[in-house]
Design an enzyme around this catalytic site. Structure first.
Site, PDB file in Angstrom:
ATOM      1  N   PRO A 275       0.826  -1.209   0.000  1.00 42.27           N
ATOM      2  CG  PRO A 275       0.177  -0.857   2.215  1.00 42.27           C
ATOM      3  CD  PRO A 275       0.962  -1.792   1.338  1.00 42.27           C
ATOM      4  CB  CYS A 344       2.628  31.056 -17.617  1.00 38.64           C
ATOM      5  SG  CYS A 344       3.236  32.423 -16.643  1.00 38.64           S
ATOM      6  CE1 TYR A 373       1.981   7.157  -6.034  1.00 34.25           C
ATOM      7  CE2 TYR A 373      -0.177   7.075  -4.985  1.00 34.25           C
ATOM      8  CZ  TYR A 373       0.954   6.437  -5.437  1.00 34.25           C
ATOM      9  OH  TYR A 373       1.067   5.072  -5.301  1.00 34.25           O
TER      10      TYR A 373
HETATM   11  N1  LLP Z   1       2.769  -1.451  -6.128  1.00 32.50           N
HETATM   12  C1  LLP Z   1       3.015  -1.133  -7.408  1.00 32.50           C
HETATM   13  C2  LLP Z   1       3.710  -2.087  -8.268  1.00 32.50           C
HETATM   14  C3  LLP Z   1       2.600   0.107  -7.919  1.00 32.50           C
HETATM   15  O1  LLP Z   1       2.840   0.428  -9.189  1.00 32.50           O
HETATM   16  C4  LLP Z   1       1.916   1.016  -7.065  1.00 32.50           C
HETATM   17  C5  LLP Z   1       1.484   2.311  -7.555  1.00 32.50           C
HETATM   18  C6  LLP Z   1       1.708   0.637  -5.731  1.00 32.50           C
HETATM   19  C7  LLP Z   1       2.136  -0.608  -5.295  1.00 32.50           C
HETATM   20  C8  LLP Z   1       1.023   1.525  -4.733  1.00 32.50           C
HETATM   21  O2  LLP Z   1      -0.271   1.819  -5.118  1.00 32.50           O
HETATM   22  P1  LLP Z   1      -1.243   2.583  -4.089  1.00 32.50           P
HETATM   23  O3  LLP Z   1      -1.418   1.676  -2.894  1.00 32.50           O
HETATM   24  O4  LLP Z   1      -0.583   3.858  -3.704  1.00 32.50           O
HETATM   25  O5  LLP Z   1      -2.489   2.806  -4.836  1.00 32.50           O
HETATM   26  N2  LLP Z   1       0.349   9.076  -9.196  1.00 32.50           N
HETATM   27  C9  LLP Z   1      -0.937   8.411  -9.192  1.00 32.50           C
HETATM   28  C10 LLP Z   1      -0.863   7.014  -8.623  1.00 32.50           C
HETATM   29  C11 LLP Z   1       0.140   6.131  -9.331  1.00 32.50           C
HETATM   30  C12 LLP Z   1       0.241   4.743  -8.746  1.00 32.50           C
HETATM   31  C13 LLP Z   1       1.414   4.030  -9.307  1.00 32.50           C
HETATM   32  N3  LLP Z   1       1.642   2.729  -8.753  1.00 32.50           N
HETATM   33  C14 LLP Z   1      -1.936   9.274  -8.418  1.00 32.50           C
HETATM   34  O6  LLP Z   1      -1.569  10.321  -7.921  1.00 32.50           O
HETATM   35  O7  LLP Z   1      -3.099   8.906  -8.333  1.00 32.50           O
END
Ligand code: LLP
Length: 419
Positions: A275, A344, A373
């Protein structure tokens, strides 16, 4: 966001007035609640009742070492996707044997560094990567632990840019080729198969895509074992959704925990969960000051001192982030404002038609739920400084990331004397 409340008309983080922090720290700045980080970790940990599991914080969501260390002290491992993240995880105290290395484009340098630092495993995303890891490991006279990331062709996640588990996405190995890919992996001299892995997307608020993926992968594990492959670790990725909008129903974490018990209770694997957002998203606000109020025929704008380079989610993903005044009295007599930064570009906004009370120039606003993020996606576009990050612990706070001033950025440019 429990640790962010009004008292006597003032927004507090834990027990500190945000406006008191803003008297000492230049706006804009990110401000985190230590308590929230700990609470989220504990909530997740308590909801899982499996015998053998590891939470590996996905540090791409927030790679500040104070944040990583907070989780490391609670027992967390890490999911990393670059040599930089690996170095940060190690420096912040995560034991190497609790680190998994994901990502579609691991370079030779990254692979070698990870091998030498004895990580738990590589989550491998292609046959070419398998061959490369095998070659480098053979040259170093060892076998590297791997799992293959399986692409289950299941759609999930907040929007298409963060959905990663469909067949057309660049991630993982097509689930239909799993068996032959494992057979091939087993034939390579530098590879030791220990696990299997999937990650289908981010900001997933329903149980169903997790359930479908688990069902598929549990079946695949049983097939692999029949073929003699030793699957001891099952990495089920991250993606756990949180609440951004008051109307949004976030993932029910108790149901998620129950699903894991139901599907994985008997599987005899160490389960890894990765997570990111769940642990960090609601731990922070971005504090910003109104520079100008500008009313035009069509719109009312609040032009603030934070910009898309500091926090890009609204314009990049169309993400909603609640925006509130630091002073509660200003909540009355609402008008709708577009809250925009000084960069801008028309895309430089944090919210459109946001109801805000009677505000003045110099007033402070808080953009909520920016802990995941947020700062990791910031840039220096428009030669804007990298801003401070602050961590609050009850009634005290510390700077956990220094500003990088414009002078420092400018001094990194080199001008050849033949220009
Ligand atoms: N494991 C892998 C292989 C991943 O690619 C990701 C996220 C995670 C775990 C963690 O995912 P989470 O639990 O945070 O959902 N920048 C985007 C989110 C990109 C997620 C990329 N991978 C945003 O701001 O929504």
């Amino acid at each position: 966001m429990n640790n962010f409340n009004y008292r006597n008309g003032e927004l507090l983080i834990e027990s500190i007035n945000v406006s008191d922090i803003a008297k000492k720290i230049k706006t804009p700045f990110y401000c985190y609640s230590l308590n929230h980080l700990k609470e989220q970790y504990t909530k997740l940990d308590k909801s899982i009742e499996l015998e053998d599991y590891e939470i590996c914080f996905s540090i791409k969501s927030n790679s500040n070492q104070s944040i990583i260390k907070t989780f490391s002290k609670l027992g967390s491992g890490a999911d990393v996707v670059s040599i930089g993240e690996l170095k940060r995880a190690l420096k912040a105290g995560i034991p190497s044997k609790k680190i998994v290395f994901s990502g579609v484009g691991k370079t030779s340098e990254e692979i070698e560094y990870a091998i030498k630092n004895d990580i738990l495993m590589f989550n491998v995303e292609s046959i070419s990567e398998l061959k490369k890891i095998s070659q480098i490991s053979k040259d170093l006279n060892i076998k590297s632990n791997i799992s293959l990331r399986i692409n289950p062709d299941i759609s999930a996640g907040g929007n298409e840019k963060i959905s990663t588990g469909k067949a057309q996405d660049k991630f993982g190995i097509d689930w239909k080729s799993t068996i032959e890919s494992y057979d091939f992996a087993a034939s390579l001299p530098g590879i030791k198969i220990i696990g299997i892995d999937f990650h289908i997307g981010s900001q997933i608020n329903e149980i169903k895509p997790f359930e479908e993926s688990l069902d598929l992968l549990v079946g695949i594990i049983s097939e692999l074992r029949k073929k003699g492959h030793d699957i001891k670790v099952f990495d089920i990725g991250g993606g756990l959704g949180v609440q951004y909008h008051q109307k949004e129903k976030p993932l029910d974490i108790k149901k998620y925990g129950k699903l894991l018990s139901e599907k994985l209770g008997e599987i005899e694997c160490k389960i890894i969960i990765e997570p990111g957002r769940f642990l960090t998203a609601n731990s922070a606000i971005l504090v910003t000051k109104i520079i100008y109020i500008k009313n035009t025929e069509t719109n009312n704008f609040l032009i603030v001192d934070a910009a898309m380079n500091d926090f890009i989610r609204p314009t990049l993903y169309g993400s909603y982030h609640e925006i509130i005044t630091i002073n509660e009295d200003k909540k009355g007599n609402l008008s709708n404002y577009d809250i925009v930064g000084p960069v801008c570009e028309t895309g430089d906004y944090f919210g459109k038609k946001i109801p805000i009370g009677k505000v003045d120039e110099e007033d402070l606003l808080a953009i909520k739920s920016v802990g995941a993020y947020g700062s990791v996606l910031s840039s220096n576009y428009n030669t804007r400084a990298s801003i401070n990050e602050i961590l609050v612990n009850n009634d005290e706070f510390e700077i956990i990331r220094d500003r990088i001033e414009d002078e420092e950025l400018i001094n990194r440019d080199k001008i050849p004397d033949w220009i």
